[in-house]
Structure formats: C-alpha cells, structure tokens
Design a protein around this motif. Structure first.
Motif, PDB file in Angstrom:
ATOM      1  N   THR A 318     -20.451  12.815 -38.937  1.00  0.00           N
ATOM      2  CA  THR A 318     -21.598  12.479 -39.780  1.00  0.00           C
ATOM      3  C   THR A 318     -22.962  12.632 -38.451  1.00  0.00           C
ATOM      4  OG1 THR A 318     -20.439  11.102 -41.183  1.00  0.00           O
ATOM      5  CG2 THR A 318     -22.712  10.686 -40.979  1.00  0.00           C
ATOM      6  N   ILE A 319     -24.084  12.637 -38.760  1.00  0.00           N
ATOM      7  CA  ILE A 319     -25.095  12.630 -37.615  1.00  0.00           C
ATOM      8  C   ILE A 319     -25.115  11.210 -37.098  1.00  0.00           C
ATOM      9  CG2 ILE A 319     -26.332  14.443 -38.509  1.00  0.00           C
ATOM     10  CD1 ILE A 319     -28.254  12.268 -39.783  1.00  0.00           C
ATOM     11  N   PRO A 320     -25.430  10.870 -35.860  1.00  0.00           N
ATOM     12  CA  PRO A 320     -25.524   9.668 -35.406  1.00  0.00           C
ATOM     13  C   PRO A 320     -26.687   8.999 -36.252  1.00  0.00           C
ATOM     14  CG  PRO A 320     -26.512  11.153 -33.808  1.00  0.00           C
ATOM     15  CD  PRO A 320     -25.852  11.951 -34.946  1.00  0.00           C
ATOM     16  N   THR A 321     -26.582   7.726 -36.491  1.00  0.00           N
ATOM     17  CA  THR A 321     -27.663   6.816 -37.256  1.00  0.00           C
ATOM     18  C   THR A 321     -27.644   5.517 -36.462  1.00  0.00           C
ATOM     19  OG1 THR A 321     -25.923   5.843 -38.740  1.00  0.00           O
ATOM     20  CG2 THR A 321     -27.183   7.715 -39.435  1.00  0.00           C
ATOM     21  N   GLY A 322     -28.801   4.806 -36.904  1.00  0.00           N
ATOM     22  CA  GLY A 322     -29.149   3.375 -36.256  1.00  0.00           C
ATOM     23  C   GLY A 322     -28.883   2.362 -37.464  1.00  0.00           C
ATOM     24  N   ARG A 323     -29.968   1.719 -37.650  1.00  0.00           N
ATOM     25  CA  ARG A 323     -29.991   0.519 -38.535  1.00  0.00           C
ATOM     26  C   ARG A 323     -29.590   1.182 -40.129  1.00  0.00           C
ATOM     27  NH1 ARG A 323     -35.678  -2.126 -37.323  1.00  0.00           N
ATOM     28  NH2 ARG A 323     -35.949   0.148 -36.578  1.00  0.00           N
ATOM     29  N   ILE A 324     -28.958   0.560 -40.700  1.00  0.00           N
ATOM     30  CA  ILE A 324     -28.570   1.073 -42.374  1.00  0.00           C
ATOM     31  C   ILE A 324     -29.662   0.397 -43.383  1.00  0.00           C
ATOM     32  CG2 ILE A 324     -26.333   1.860 -42.032  1.00  0.00           C
ATOM     33  CD1 ILE A 324     -25.487  -1.031 -43.373  1.00  0.00           C
ATOM     34  N   VAL A 342     -29.760  13.314 -32.939  1.00  0.00           N
ATOM     35  CA  VAL A 342     -29.172  14.222 -33.880  1.00  0.00           C
ATOM     36  C   VAL A 342     -29.137  15.788 -33.603  1.00  0.00           C
ATOM     37  CG1 VAL A 342     -29.323  15.533 -36.069  1.00  0.00           C
ATOM     38  CG2 VAL A 342     -29.860  13.088 -35.929  1.00  0.00           C
ATOM     39  N   ARG A 343     -30.103  16.024 -32.439  1.00  0.00           N
ATOM     40  CA  ARG A 343     -30.075  17.459 -31.986  1.00  0.00           C
ATOM     41  C   ARG A 343     -28.923  17.480 -30.964  1.00  0.00           C
ATOM     42  NH1 ARG A 343     -35.406  17.875 -34.067  1.00  0.00           N
ATOM     43  NH2 ARG A 343     -36.313  16.732 -32.391  1.00  0.00           N
ATOM     44  N   ALA A 344     -29.175  16.532 -30.223  1.00  0.00           N
ATOM     45  CA  ALA A 344     -28.211  16.516 -28.935  1.00  0.00           C
ATOM     46  C   ALA A 344     -26.746  16.425 -29.316  1.00  0.00           C
ATOM     47  CB  ALA A 344     -28.534  15.356 -28.170  1.00  0.00           C
ATOM     48  N   PHE A 345     -26.380  15.654 -30.825  1.00  0.00           N
ATOM     49  CA  PHE A 345     -25.102  15.502 -31.044  1.00  0.00           C
ATOM     50  C   PHE A 345     -24.594  16.835 -31.468  1.00  0.00           C
ATOM     51  CE2 PHE A 345     -22.775  14.752 -35.111  1.00  0.00           C
ATOM     52  CZ  PHE A 345     -21.550  13.788 -34.681  1.00  0.00           C
ATOM     53  N   VAL A 346     -25.655  17.654 -32.109  1.00  0.00           N
ATOM     54  CA  VAL A 346     -25.115  18.976 -32.865  1.00  0.00           C
ATOM     55  C   VAL A 346     -24.768  19.789 -31.685  1.00  0.00           C
ATOM     56  CG1 VAL A 346     -25.961  20.951 -34.142  1.00  0.00           C
ATOM     57  CG2 VAL A 346     -26.489  18.776 -35.019  1.00  0.00           C
ATOM     58  N   GLN A 347     -25.685  20.063 -30.725  1.00  0.00           N
ATOM     59  CA  GLN A 347     -25.362  20.719 -29.303  1.00  0.00           C
ATOM     60  C   GLN A 347     -24.294  20.308 -28.759  1.00  0.00           C
ATOM     61  OE1 GLN A 347     -27.586  23.358 -27.898  1.00  0.00           O
ATOM     62  NE2 GLN A 347     -25.516  23.714 -27.240  1.00  0.00           N
ATOM     63  N   ASN A 348     -23.562  19.161 -29.067  1.00  0.00           N
ATOM     64  CA  ASN A 348     -22.330  19.030 -28.330  1.00  0.00           C
ATOM     65  C   ASN A 348     -21.246  19.328 -29.148  1.00  0.00           C
ATOM     66  OD1 ASN A 348     -23.212  17.644 -26.106  1.00  0.00           O
ATOM     67  ND2 ASN A 348     -23.324  15.397 -26.842  1.00  0.00           N
ATOM     68  N   LEU A 349     -21.630  19.438 -30.372  1.00  0.00           N
ATOM     69  CA  LEU A 349     -20.627  20.026 -31.281  1.00  0.00           C
ATOM     70  C   LEU A 349     -20.368  21.886 -31.147  1.00  0.00           C
ATOM     71  CD1 LEU A 349     -21.119  18.214 -34.542  1.00  0.00           C
ATOM     72  CD2 LEU A 349     -19.094  17.895 -33.266  1.00  0.00           C
ATOM     73  N   LEU A 350     -21.510  22.369 -30.733  1.00  0.00           N
ATOM     74  CA  LEU A 350     -21.535  23.712 -30.737  1.00  0.00           C
ATOM     75  C   LEU A 350     -20.818  23.811 -29.244  1.00  0.00           C
ATOM     76  CD1 LEU A 350     -25.288  24.298 -31.813  1.00  0.00           C
ATOM     77  CD2 LEU A 350     -23.179  25.280 -32.864  1.00  0.00           C
ATOM     78  N   ASP A 351     -21.173  23.227 -28.224  1.00  0.00           N
ATOM     79  CA  ASP A 351     -20.845  23.270 -26.855  1.00  0.00           C
ATOM     80  C   ASP A 351     -20.208  22.251 -26.249  1.00  0.00           C
ATOM     81  OD1 ASP A 351     -21.537  26.310 -26.663  1.00  0.00           O
ATOM     82  OD2 ASP A 351     -23.625  25.574 -26.619  1.00  0.00           O
TER      83      ASP A 351
END
Length: 395
Positions: A318-324, A342-351
């Motif tokens: 799941t994408i990183p989230t803050g307060r719910i 979110v974009r940094a999280f996706v980048q880490n999944l890609l590479d």
C-alpha cells in the motif's frame, strides 16, 4: 510455454481478468476466448504519451518515473456502480442483496490497485493499493479531493456529452490522477463492478480467507467468525467492502482486499479452475457481465509476456500514508498522503536499494546507551506486504 504454466503465472498475477488469456492457450479454449473477448466491454481510455505532454506531468510535479516500454502497468479498479458492464441498471433484488442502495448511486471507485509487471524476470512484480480516501490532487483541474472522486467528478463534468463519452472521461481522469500521484504510466485498465465481483467468486467456487477476529458490521452486512473460511457471492463482496468497525478504516479494508486477491489466486490454481470446462464457462459469463478493459489490450500477448513470473514474485503493498483522520475543507475526514513520498516509494519498488549490512548488535553511543533507529522501528511496526503465494489472516 505450456498451458499449465500459463495458467499458473496468469492466475497469480491479474486473477480473473487475465484468465481470459489463459483460455486462448488451453486445449479447446480458443473458441471460448474468442467468444469472451467479442462480448467483453472495452473503452478507449489510454491516452498515448507525447514528448511534450506526458500524462503524469502536472504543475510542479517531477517528471514521472518511466520504465522501458516492455514493462506493463495495469490499473485495476473496483467500481461502486449500480450498473453492469454495459451500463444497464442492476435489478432491485440484486441491489438489496448487495446492500447497495439505489440504482442511481454515485460511481465512486471503491478499490484501486496498480499492478506492475516488469520485463526483467529477476525483478518482482508488485501490486500497490491506493486507499479510496487518499487526499490528493485530482487531475483535470478539480483541485484536492479524495482519490475515489476522480472518476465521478470528470464524468459529471462531461455529462452533457452523453453517457458513453462522460464515462470515458471519468476513467481517463482517474488514470491521469494516479499517473501523477505515483509517477507511473498506466498502460492498461481493468474495471469490475459490484455485482460482477460476486459473480466471479461464484464462478470459481468460493475464495479462501482468514480473519484474526470475528466481525459484525451493519453497514456492509459483514458477519463472519474468526479463522479460515471460504466465501463467495454476496458474502465475498461484504468481506472486501467492510471498513466500519475496523481500527484503521479504509487502510484495513485495503489489507482485506489484498488478502482476498491472494486467496482468489490460490483458489483458481489449486482447485484446477482453469482446467474445468464448467468453471471456465461460468467465469467467462461473469467476466462479460462485469469487466471493462481498455480498448486494444491484447491479453494473449500479455500472458506470453509474463514469462516465468510466479506467485512468490508478486508482492501486495500500500502507498505510504499519514493521518487517517485528516480534516479537509469540503470532503470530511480523509487519509493524508504526501505525493513525493508516494513517488519515492514506487521508485524503490521499481529499483530496490541494496540491502544494508546486518547489524548483530544494536548501535550505542559513548555512554553505552542504545541508539534507536526510528525508521527501522517504523518499518517493523508496519504490516508486512502480502505475498501472492499465501493466504494470510487479516483483521
């Protein structure tokens, strides 16, 4: 690649949608595949990128992450719609069973998941859930709102163009919003409605799930004991729709949906669903009633592209989230989201970054006091990603 192998890798990647591709290569399946794809609803929702106008670039957002063209990224959408795939209203008895209110209800997107299949067979595929209440910038100039409204806002704005055209506008706007949020480029689109979801679970003979605790929720109708169980039809829909009564609301529901998809993959493979002619017939019937794909998606080629991908190489997260419970000006309580994170999280999944060396002893300062790595503590505190090769117990 033989039919058995195609079935294994396909059911563990895009579940029911891509099982159509399996039909194309199984013995006696070609005619069924052709029949299904002829009757399948499609829409021209993928807008090609141009050098001057990449889909995901808006405002001061960074240039979107782009992988080689042979990588495939799919947006899987569960639509809170009171119509079938052809736009026909669902019967009153069906709406009552679904506890879905009126047939004129809003077409908000209840479930959004981005599935990325890499061309490099050494890399893992991943499925990223996007909580429906994520507070993000909506493409099309609609401002900042909950993610699940991107579809409906654009559809309503284009209502004067006709039902078909406005629906296409809604889907395109949702895709553009997710493009800019994640930095990915959506290559393909698959949408399933409420009733169709329950029909697919009937077609495969039910889906195994496991609950940590018993649940009883008057909003969704979920009423299940703790422990392993098999759900299908309306009960399966109640399981994935519940968010009231869960500690983390929408985030816990996302976790449920990930576990359910893992169970569905397990059921289809282990039960021999795709080698059972009657199951195949029921599945095709359910798909043609429930699923909308982007126009021009060659499922046969996609199945072949999957290569040696297996269930243990598919990770649900799941994408990183803050307060719910983020207070918003006009949308009530929402889930806080930082697009850069979110974009940094996706980048880490890609590479994925190289794994750090294992520390046998905790670090300490000169006085011998243990130094706490807060980032590591946070990672441990978060739930582990779900692997498509297992059926985890969830809240």
């Amino acid at each position: 690649m033989n039919a058995k192998k195609i079935a294994r890798i396909t059911t563990k990647s895009l579940i029911a949608v891509v099982s159509l591709a399996v039909l194309a290569v199984t013995a006696g399946g070609w005619w069924t595949y052709r029949t299904a794809t002829t009757n399948l609803a499609t829409d021209d929702v993928i807008v090609p990128e141009t050098p001057d106008a990449p889909q995901a670039s808006t405002g001061d957002s960074p240039t979107p992450v782009r992988k080689p063209p042979q990588d495939t990224t799919i947006l899987l959408v569960g639509l809170d719609s009171r119509t079938d795939a052809q736009g026909n209203p669902l019967p009153r008895n069906v709406l009552d069973a679904l506890q879905a209110g009126n047939s004129t209800g809003e077409q908000n997107t209840d479930t959004m998941m981005v599935i990325h299949v890499p061309a490099d067979p050494t890399k893992k595929a991943f499925a990223i859930s996007l909580p429906r209440d994520s507070y993000v910038d909506i493409a099309g100039g609609f401002g900042k709102h909950k993610l699940n409204s991107a579809y409906a806002r654009a559809k309503n704005a284009a209502a004067g163009q006709g039902e078909k055209e406005s629906t296409t506008a809604g889907r395109r706007n949702l895709i553009a919003t997710i493009n800019q949020l994640t930095g990915l480029h959506i290559d393909h689109y698959a949408e399933i409605n409420l009733f169709g979801f329950s029909e697919i679970t009937n077609a495969v003979g039910g889906v195994p799930v496991c609950l940590n605790n018993p649940v009883k929720d008057s909003y969704s109708g979920a009423n299940f004991p703790a422990g392993p169980q098999t759900l299908q039809g309306i009960d399966a829909l109640k399981f994935v729709r519940q968010r009231h009564g869960l500690t983390n609301g929408d985030l816990d529901r996302v976790r449920r949906q990930q576990a359910f998809l893992a169970g569905l993959a397990n059921r289809m493979f282990s039960a021999g669903t795709l080698t059972d002619p009657s199951r195949i017939s029921d599945l095709v019937s359910a798909l043609t009633k429930a699923v909308v794909l982007d126009k021009g998606w060659d499922l046969m080629s996609f199945a072949q592209q999957l290569g040696d991908l297996t269930g243990d190489k598919i990770q649900f997260t799941t994408i990183p989230t803050g307060r719910i419970n983020l207070a918003t000006p006009s949308d009530g309580s929402a889930v806080e989201v930082n697009p850069n994170q979110v974009r940094a999280f996706v980048q880490n999944l890609l590479d994925p970054p190289a794994a750090p060396p294992v520390q046998r002893q905790p670090d300490a300062d000169a006085a011998g006091k243990i130094i706490v790595n807060q980032e590591r503590v946070q990672r441990i505190a978060n739930v582990e990603p779900i692997n498509a090769g297992a059926i985890p117990c969830v809240d």
